[in-house]
Design a protein around this motif. Sequence first.
Motif, mmCIF file in Angstrom:
data_model
loop_
_atom_site.group_PDB
_atom_site.id
_atom_site.type_symbol
_atom_site.label_atom_id
_atom_site.label_comp_id
_atom_site.label_asym_id
_atom_site.label_seq_id
_atom_site.Cartn_x
_atom_site.Cartn_y
_atom_site.Cartn_z
ATOM 1 N N THR A 222 6.228 -3.954 3.204
ATOM 2 C CA THR A 222 5.569 -3.142 4.232
ATOM 3 C C THR A 222 6.565 -2.650 5.270
ATOM 4 O O THR A 222 7.317 -3.458 5.829
ATOM 5 C CB THR A 222 4.411 -3.932 4.896
ATOM 6 O OG1 THR A 222 4.029 -3.286 6.108
ATOM 7 C CG2 THR A 222 4.750 -5.383 5.196
ATOM 8 N N CYS B 190 0.857 -1.200 0.000
ATOM 9 C CA CYS B 190 0.000 0.000 0.000
ATOM 10 C C CYS B 190 0.888 1.244 0.000
ATOM 11 O O CYS B 190 2.001 1.216 0.532
ATOM 12 C CB CYS B 190 -0.844 0.051 1.268
ATOM 13 S SG CYS B 190 -1.852 -1.404 1.526
ATOM 14 N N ALA C 28 5.133 10.432 7.127
ATOM 15 C CA ALA C 28 5.538 10.333 5.717
ATOM 16 C C ALA C 28 6.784 9.471 5.624
ATOM 17 O O ALA C 28 7.838 9.806 6.151
ATOM 18 C CB ALA C 28 5.801 11.722 5.163
ATOM 19 N N THR D 183 3.249 4.280 -0.128
ATOM 20 C CA THR D 183 4.655 4.435 -0.508
ATOM 21 C C THR D 183 5.307 3.083 -0.783
ATOM 22 O O THR D 183 6.112 2.944 -1.718
ATOM 23 C CB THR D 183 5.392 5.197 0.625
ATOM 24 O OG1 THR D 183 4.979 6.566 0.546
ATOM 25 C CG2 THR D 183 6.876 5.123 0.500
ATOM 26 N N THR E 223 0.219 -3.521 8.170
ATOM 27 C CA THR E 223 -0.837 -2.948 7.347
ATOM 28 C C THR E 223 -1.880 -4.031 7.042
ATOM 29 O O THR E 223 -1.566 -5.071 6.456
ATOM 30 C CB THR E 223 -0.244 -2.360 6.058
ATOM 31 O OG1 THR E 223 0.696 -1.367 6.461
ATOM 32 C CG2 THR E 223 -1.293 -1.739 5.168
HETATM 33 C C1 F6R Z 1 3.193 7.410 2.992
HETATM 34 C C2 F6R Z 1 3.143 6.203 3.789
HETATM 35 C C3 F6R Z 1 2.064 5.230 3.513
HETATM 36 C C4 F6R Z 1 2.563 3.806 3.779
HETATM 37 C C5 F6R Z 1 1.394 2.817 3.659
HETATM 38 C C6 F6R Z 1 1.850 1.391 3.847
HETATM 39 O O1 F6R Z 1 4.284 8.213 3.308
HETATM 40 O O2 F6R Z 1 3.938 6.004 4.668
HETATM 41 O O3 F6R Z 1 1.564 5.364 2.232
HETATM 42 O O4 F6R Z 1 3.562 3.495 2.866
HETATM 43 O O5 F6R Z 1 0.428 3.118 4.626
HETATM 44 O O6 F6R Z 1 2.451 1.212 5.090
HETATM 45 P P1 F6R Z 1 3.414 0.002 5.368
HETATM 46 O O7 F6R Z 1 4.621 0.179 4.511
HETATM 47 O O8 F6R Z 1 3.723 0.077 6.825
HETATM 48 O O9 F6R Z 1 2.666 -1.238 4.997
#
Ligand code: F6R
Length: 608
Positions: A347, A300, A399, A302, A352
């Motif tokens: 992730t 999801c 971010a 980034t 997530t």
């Molecule tokens: C944007 C950001 C989010 C995460 C996304 C997935 O700066 O941090 O878009 O990338 O919520 O999160 P993870 O990588 O923890 O699964």
Amino acid sequence: MCGIIGYVGSDEVVPVILDGLRRLEYRGYDSAGMAVLGADSIQILRAEGKLRNLEQLAYQRPLHGTTGVGHTRWATHGAPTQANAHPQVDASGGIAVVHNGILENYAPLRRELLEDGVELSSDTDTELIAQLLGRETGPLGERVLKVLPRLVGQYAVVAVSRREPGTVVAFRQGPPLVVGVGTAENMVASDVTAILHRTRRVIYLENGEVAVVRADGVELRDRSGALVERSPETLDWDAGRVEKGGYRHFMLKEIFEQPDAIRNTVRAYLDSSRSGVNLDGLGFSGEQLARLRRIHLVACGTSWHACLVAKFILEELTGLPTDVDYASEYRYREPLLGDDLLVIGVTQSGETADTLAAMEMAREGGALLATVCNVRGSSSWRLAGARMLTQAGPEIGVASTKAFTTQLVALIVLALALRSSRGLSDGLDRTLLTELQRLPLAVEEILHTDRALYRLGTEMLAEATDSLYLGRGILYPIALEGALKLKEISYRHAEGYPAGEMKHGPIALVTEGFPVVAVATATATREKLLGNLMEVKARGAAVLAVAEADADGVRQIAALVLPVPAVHRLLQPVVAVVPLQLLAYNVAVELGLDVDQPRNLAKSVTVE
Ligand code: F6R
């Protein structure tokens, strides 16, 4: 999403809770609260808005006790008001509950309780859990086991009871909970950053488990009530890494940590001669690798952008067809799974919800499951058969910055490893490995660029309500990422586009002075990109470009070039994103916004 902290020990609990909640602020929240167990009472404080409001209340109404729970709420059911803040209590006021997650059977449970004459004082699903616990009998741990079958959805819950001073009960299904094991004190938290300064010994709760936590011990049971034996593990993160260390914001600190984070991630997977990749310990068997014919990347936000870059790299280096999916889409479509497929959940947090669900589905479909993750011991880490740890260290700014660049690096290393397992290695591998080891220096060079250079770009983007970010090929996902960074922390609208798509619609947006940010380092398609930039410039756009300082043709078009050193074409995404992170950061600071905790956002999206 919501932050949770629970404590049992001998210290006054209010400062412990407030300190823990402060460390969880980065997750994003809109109200906060705490429950403190007295001799035979539960005292509750709840406040809308920032944590300082709760601190103010705690100052005005001092509470005393050595057991308690605290919570920062990210509203799901019900507006972010004081009445909906956690803890929520049962009808007798004897049981208090904090919760992260969403109950999917909220409506029928609520109806049932109302029909039974229970007076509800909030709109939350959390109150329903408190009420259900209040209607059972016996010690809190036993009540939880009785209530668990009634809860449908995702929850991480910590509860306390007036009748059991010195006890905190935690249980989860979905969102994470971790028990911190101390000396004559124990803690529970939604993530380790809240407890790292007190202990590095932790027990991760598994789905369906219930932990009864007292100062002198932790009792774990599964949902059937059977005792579970699990020793604590010791984390390798230290508390100093979750402090700002003199930087104005976590985001800036984390941008500047990228050289080290990249260096550590590369080193972790090099063999002792540093001229080859070492996949030992990742968890792939030779047999599994031999069967591989396809790759799916799921993530999801980034992390999804990192996957888009990785598709180019994996396909070129391994010859394996690679698809990229938003995890939230993948889990509801019918992807073609099988044992010839490697599914990689990428992730930062490893928590997530959509990414975990997509990974679970892949595993059930017989795919080989891997994760690229930044948190050892997280849910994706425990779920995957094969795993790569990005060595970014704790990422606190909402971010994502250093987690992204280390994901890119880890995925390149993984591509090299798969290439080697397929007998494809040649001179390119050695070149890439050498260049990967030089990459931290390239990023350092960008970080030391004169800040004054960013002034014009910062002003342009701060003044404009909209902008376009353009790139082509492997740099197109970097345009998406640059636009996302700007949107999430500066609240300025920005769209990332593959530059070749401009003429198919978005060019209609361009008027005099409209900012267009181009990711224009030296690739095979740079000339094409420059052609697209000429077209927007002819219509009045103000072009900002990320490119090598001496890039041919770019200076003639761009009002401003943010320079990056020349690196291998497959590594360009890693350097090209750094000026875009800095640009977004500068715009948010210029606009006086809360860089580390942007509105409406949560660091770890633990519910769907
Ligand atoms: C944007 C950001 C989010 C995460 C996304 C997935 O700066 O941090 O878009 O990338 O919520 O999160 P993870 O990588 O923890 O699964």
